[in-house]
Design an enzyme around this catalytic site. Structure first.
Site, short mmCIF file in Angstrom:
data_model
loop_
_atom_site.label_atom_id
_atom_site.label_comp_id
_atom_site.label_asym_id
_atom_site.label_seq_id
_atom_site.Cartn_x
_atom_site.Cartn_y
_atom_site.Cartn_z
N GLY A 199 -40.67 -59.89 67.38
CA GLY A 199 -40.71 -58.63 66.64
C GLY A 199 -40.55 -57.47 67.60
N GLN A 252 -41.57 -50.91 65.48
CA GLN A 252 -42.15 -49.67 66.00
C GLN A 252 -43.01 -49.92 67.23
OE1 GLN A 252 -45.24 -47.87 63.60
NE2 GLN A 252 -45.15 -45.94 64.68
N TYR A 305 -50.99 -56.93 52.55
CA TYR A 305 -50.97 -56.73 54.01
C TYR A 305 -52.39 -56.88 54.58
CZ TYR A 305 -50.55 -53.97 58.36
OH TYR A 305 -50.59 -53.52 59.67
C1 VAH Z 1 -49.44 -49.37 57.53
N1 VAH Z 1 -48.92 -48.46 59.73
O1 VAH Z 1 -49.46 -48.21 57.12
C2 VAH Z 1 -49.57 -49.58 59.04
C3 VAH Z 1 -51.02 -49.63 59.49
C4 VAH Z 1 -53.34 -48.70 59.25
C5 VAH Z 1 -51.93 -48.67 58.75
O2 VAH Z 1 -51.51 -50.91 59.46
O3 VAH Z 1 -49.32 -50.33 56.82
#
Ligand code: VAH
Length: 319
Positions: A12, A16, A146
């Protein structure tokens, strides 16, 4: 320069975090000691700095062969589908985020890799977690796929460490802000877009409400925290799920005011979308006492110092 006895694979590497982490690791270990890989084309900033291989981390056999062929001793797994994108395709987000981690942990066990790094996120917390100074150990009921995948991943990391002795280390990153590579489809991406729009059009419509406080961090601090964790002696690592990591906390209104110190004409408006509900489920600030105590973590950037650096570097890219 660290002794180049290590051979590192970054999975990966075009994302970013991946771009900047790969460049920093190559500075420390030497370009040829750090192999960058991703599904995507090689990122322009990586070209000419070291070896690049296009690889699908979901193919365990291909990944295993690559580890053996290049005598890999460490893997940094940064491939993931983030919070906002994950809600549009929950099954894919779960499959990629979990499948990639289990492939890496299994091969790390089988080949006795020296170290593995895998990022978690403050997204592992949920609406029932304490909002302010969220503790290292507390209620964790994430409401995004997530967050669920990162919480499950933390448990797998701790299991592979305790059961098989795999030296896997992890940080619960806050929202990360950078200018070198594009954001990855997260809920905190507004804090990157706002700088680009401030310079390009002097106005920005924010997809979160003005008082949405979230834990955030400038990428140089995030990269340094990752390296400091990975370079720490294993005896100092007391958390094998994932360390809380704090940098700063701010709201869209506050980042707007910070920008207006440099661009007085900048206008900020608000039009919350589906990401507001995600942001509302997350902490406003983080207690990272365990990271500070175990391996000496201390952030260097506050909001105004970050704003100055972001605007300076983004403006230079335009000129
Ligand atoms: C997101 N940039 O927004 C990531 C991160 C705490 C946020 O894990 O999903």
């Amino acid at each position: 320069m660290v002794m180049a006895t290590e051979k590192i694979l970054v999975v990966g590497a075009c994302g970013q975090i991946g771009v900047e982490l790969t460049l920093q690791l190559r500075k420390m270990y030497g370009g040829s000691a750090v192999i960058a890989s991703d599904l995507r084309e090689e990122h322009p900033m990586l070209k000419g700095t070291g070896p690049y291989i296009s690889m699908d981390i979901m193919n365990k056999e291909t990944f295993h062969v690559l580890v053996l062929r290049y005598n890999i001793t460490q893997v940094y797994l940064l491939a993931a589908i983030l919070s906002a994108t994950g809600e549009k395709n929950p099954h894919l987000a779960w499959t990629l985020n979990m499948g990639s981690l289990l492939n890496v942990l299994e091969v790390a066990r089988e080949e006795k890799l020296h170290k593995v790094y895998w990022p978690s996120s403050i997204a592992v917390f949920g609406p029932n977690s304490p909002k302010q100074d969220t503790p290292q150990h507390t209620i964790m009921e994430p409401t995004t796929v997530y967050g669920v995948s990162k919480l499950a991943g933390e448990r797998w990391c701790e299991y592979f460490n305790h059961r098989f002795g795999v030296d896997v280390r992890s940080l619960r990153y806050p929202g990360l802000i950078s200018y070198k590579s594009a954001p990855g489809g997260g809920t905190t991406d507004y804090a990157i877009e706002i700088y680009h729009e401030a310079l390009a059009t002097q106005k920005y419509e924010c997809f979160l409400s003005e008082k949405t406080y979230l834990p955030m961090m400038y990428m140089p601090d995030a990269i340094r925290s990752t390296i400091e964790l990975m370079e720490a002696d294993a005896s100092r690592i007391s958390v094998r799920s994932s360390y809380n990591l704090g940098g700063m906390s701010f709201s869209p209104k506050e980042i707007g005011a910070s920008i207006q110190k440099h661009i007085p004409s900048f206008e900020l408006s608000y039009n919350p979308d589906f990401r507001q509900q995600i942001a509302d489920s997350w902490p406003s600030s983080i207690d990272d006492g365990a990271a500070r105590e175990d391996w000496g973590w201390k952030p260097a950037y506050d909001l105004d110092r970050m704003t100055e650096d972001m605007l300076k570097n983004l403006a230079a890219e335009v000129d």
